[in-house]
Design a protein around this motif. Structure first.
Motif, short mmCIF file in Angstrom:
data_model
loop_
_atom_site.label_atom_id
_atom_site.label_comp_id
_atom_site.label_asym_id
_atom_site.label_seq_id
_atom_site.Cartn_x
_atom_site.Cartn_y
_atom_site.Cartn_z
N LYS A 33 0.81 -1.21 0.00
CA LYS A 33 0.00 0.00 0.00
C LYS A 33 0.86 1.27 0.00
O LYS A 33 0.38 2.34 -0.41
CB LYS A 33 -0.93 0.01 1.21
CG LYS A 33 -1.90 -1.17 1.24
CD LYS A 33 -2.79 -1.21 0.01
CE LYS A 33 -3.77 -2.37 0.06
NZ LYS A 33 -4.61 -2.44 -1.18
N ALA A 34 2.09 1.16 0.45
CA ALA A 34 3.02 2.30 0.43
C ALA A 34 4.43 1.78 0.62
O ALA A 34 4.63 0.73 1.26
CB ALA A 34 2.68 3.33 1.50
N THR A 35 5.39 2.50 0.08
CA THR A 35 6.79 2.13 0.27
C THR A 35 7.67 3.36 0.09
O THR A 35 7.36 4.24 -0.72
CB THR A 35 7.23 1.02 -0.71
OG1 THR A 35 8.56 0.62 -0.40
CG2 THR A 35 7.18 1.50 -2.16
N GLY A 36 8.73 3.43 0.86
CA GLY A 36 9.65 4.55 0.75
C GLY A 36 10.67 4.35 -0.35
O GLY A 36 10.94 3.22 -0.78
N GLY A 62 13.56 -2.06 -3.74
CA GLY A 62 12.64 -1.50 -2.77
C GLY A 62 12.62 -2.31 -1.49
O GLY A 62 12.40 -3.53 -1.53
N HIS A 63 12.87 -1.64 -0.35
CA HIS A 63 12.98 -2.37 0.91
C HIS A 63 12.24 -1.68 2.06
O HIS A 63 12.62 -1.84 3.22
CB HIS A 63 14.47 -2.56 1.28
CG HIS A 63 15.27 -1.29 1.22
ND1 HIS A 63 15.94 -0.90 0.08
CD2 HIS A 63 15.50 -0.33 2.14
CE1 HIS A 63 16.55 0.25 0.31
NE2 HIS A 63 16.30 0.61 1.56
N GLU A 64 11.16 -0.94 1.75
CA GLU A 64 10.47 -0.18 2.79
C GLU A 64 8.95 -0.35 2.73
O GLU A 64 8.20 0.61 2.86
CB GLU A 64 10.82 1.31 2.67
CG GLU A 64 12.31 1.59 2.61
CD GLU A 64 12.63 3.07 2.57
OE1 GLU A 64 11.76 3.88 2.92
OE2 GLU A 64 13.77 3.42 2.20
N ALA A 127 5.09 3.77 6.24
CA ALA A 127 6.17 3.40 5.33
C ALA A 127 7.45 4.16 5.63
O ALA A 127 8.56 3.64 5.45
CB ALA A 127 5.75 3.63 3.88
N SER A 128 7.32 5.39 6.11
CA SER A 128 8.52 6.17 6.43
C SER A 128 9.26 5.60 7.64
O SER A 128 10.42 5.95 7.88
CB SER A 128 8.15 7.63 6.71
OG SER A 128 7.45 7.77 7.94
N LEU A 309 10.79 10.44 0.55
CA LEU A 309 9.89 10.18 -0.55
C LEU A 309 9.15 8.86 -0.29
O LEU A 309 9.78 7.85 0.03
CB LEU A 309 10.66 10.06 -1.88
CG LEU A 309 11.18 11.33 -2.50
CD1 LEU A 309 11.87 11.00 -3.83
CD2 LEU A 309 10.07 12.34 -2.75
N VAL A 310 7.83 8.87 -0.44
CA VAL A 310 7.03 7.68 -0.22
C VAL A 310 6.10 7.48 -1.41
O VAL A 310 5.45 8.43 -1.87
CB VAL A 310 6.21 7.79 1.08
CG1 VAL A 310 5.30 6.57 1.25
CG2 VAL A 310 7.13 7.91 2.29
N VAL A 311 6.03 6.24 -1.89
CA VAL A 311 5.11 5.87 -2.95
C VAL A 311 3.79 5.44 -2.33
O VAL A 311 3.76 4.58 -1.45
CB VAL A 311 5.69 4.73 -3.80
CG1 VAL A 311 4.72 4.34 -4.92
CG2 VAL A 311 7.05 5.10 -4.38
#
Length: 317
Positions: A33-36, A62-64, A127-128, A309-311
């Protein structure tokens, strides 16, 4: 599913269709649902020496990630489909390094390597915490062992440093910041820093008990050793450059403890999420759409980002 695939340094990330992941025994599938976005992924894209950190390529970076459990592997009883969870960066899950990671619609993780997201946190804020918060908490609390009343130096006030500085303030420390970009100095003051300088060597008169280097550009490491008080601690987190030339005379004569610090585990992630859920920690964030992950990493590369930055994938890709 859609995923951003890394093939090696010097090659662009490619947005590809890849098979949906399936859980092995003891694992779960997580709908992200979200990732940094992280500077370390920029380093992997640019620096061939980072290849040793990957179990295989091509691999989804991607690891967040945080998200919702959507499938359970055999033997998983501690989680249920629908649980809101996040994965701490680093072992044992090592998403984005030893297994396909978070720049995708789904990923997998060992069930005992995930943490349930507190109800008070939304996915983007959570996510942060998975990497930036987790790494900062591990550096300040677990490795730095900062104590109330200590003078703490923070090098770099970016995505990790801002969180590390705030954690130290919340713990009752006197925080000093070294940050060359004066545009972020107001944020450092808002976090509770008592003094801000462009370079850590400008804080030589502060008699700092511990310095945490979230930049890691070689000269910052050397400067921290030169500046920290006799018997002080230097915690190395940043990996801006993977080599540093230090004054070993100062390291020895001042009996400085120099420690490396990577990501923490489930305990550290739970700790940083607790601070966030209580309102003691609220990192500065910017949102990036999934389709622009490559552009977001370019912004990190150019040093254009303030905060993390978060997706946001809550409404799909």
């Amino acid at each position: 599913m859609k995923a951003w695939v890394f093939t090696g340094a010097g090659q662009p990330l490619e947005l590809e269709d890849v098979p949906d992941p399936q859980p092995k025994p003891g694992e779960v599938v997580i709908d992200i649902k979200a990732t940094g976005l992280c500077h370390s992924d920029v380093a992997a894209l640019d620096d061939p020496s980072w290849a040793v950190n990957f179990g295989y390529t091509p691999i989804v970076l991607g690891h967040e990630p945080v998200g919702v459990v959507s499938a359970l592997g055999e033997g998983v009883a501690s989680l249920a489909v629908g649980d809101r969870v996040g994965i701490p960066s680093g072992p044992p899950a090592s998403v984005g390094y030893q297994r396909d990671g978070a720049y995708a619609e789904k990923t997998t993780a060992p069930a005992d390597a995930v943490v349930k997201v507190p109800d008070a946190l939304d996915f983007v804020r959570a996510a942060s915490g998975t990497d930036a918060g987790n790494v900062a908490y591990h550096a300040v609390v677990s490795r730095g062992q900062v104590r109330k009343g200590e003078k703490v130096g923070i090098i770099g006030i970016g995505g990790l440093g801002q969180i590390g500085a705030r954690i130290a303030v919340v713990l009752g420390c006197e925080v000093y910041v070294a940050e060359p970009k004066e545009s972020v100095w107001p944020m450092a003051r808002d976090l509770g820093a008592v003094r801000i300088e462009r370079d850590i060597t400008d804080l030589a008169d502060a008699d700092l008990d511990v310095i945490i280097d979230f930049a890691g550009f070689g000269t910052t490491t050397a400067g921290a050793i030169d500046v920290v008080r006799r018997g002080g601690r230097v915690i190395q987190v940043g990996m801006g450059r993977l080599r540093a030339e230090i004054n070993t005379n100062n390291l020895i004569v001042k009996q400085v403890d120099l420690k490396g610090s990577m990501g923490g585990g489930t305990t550290e992630l739970a700790g940083v999420w607790d601070l966030m859920a209580r309102g003691d920690l609220d990192p500065a964030l910017s949102i990036v759409p999934f389709a622009d992950i490559d552009k977001g990493l370019d912004r990190l590369r150019r040093g254009e980002v303030q905060g993390r930055l978060v997706v946001d994938l809550q409404n799909g890709i």
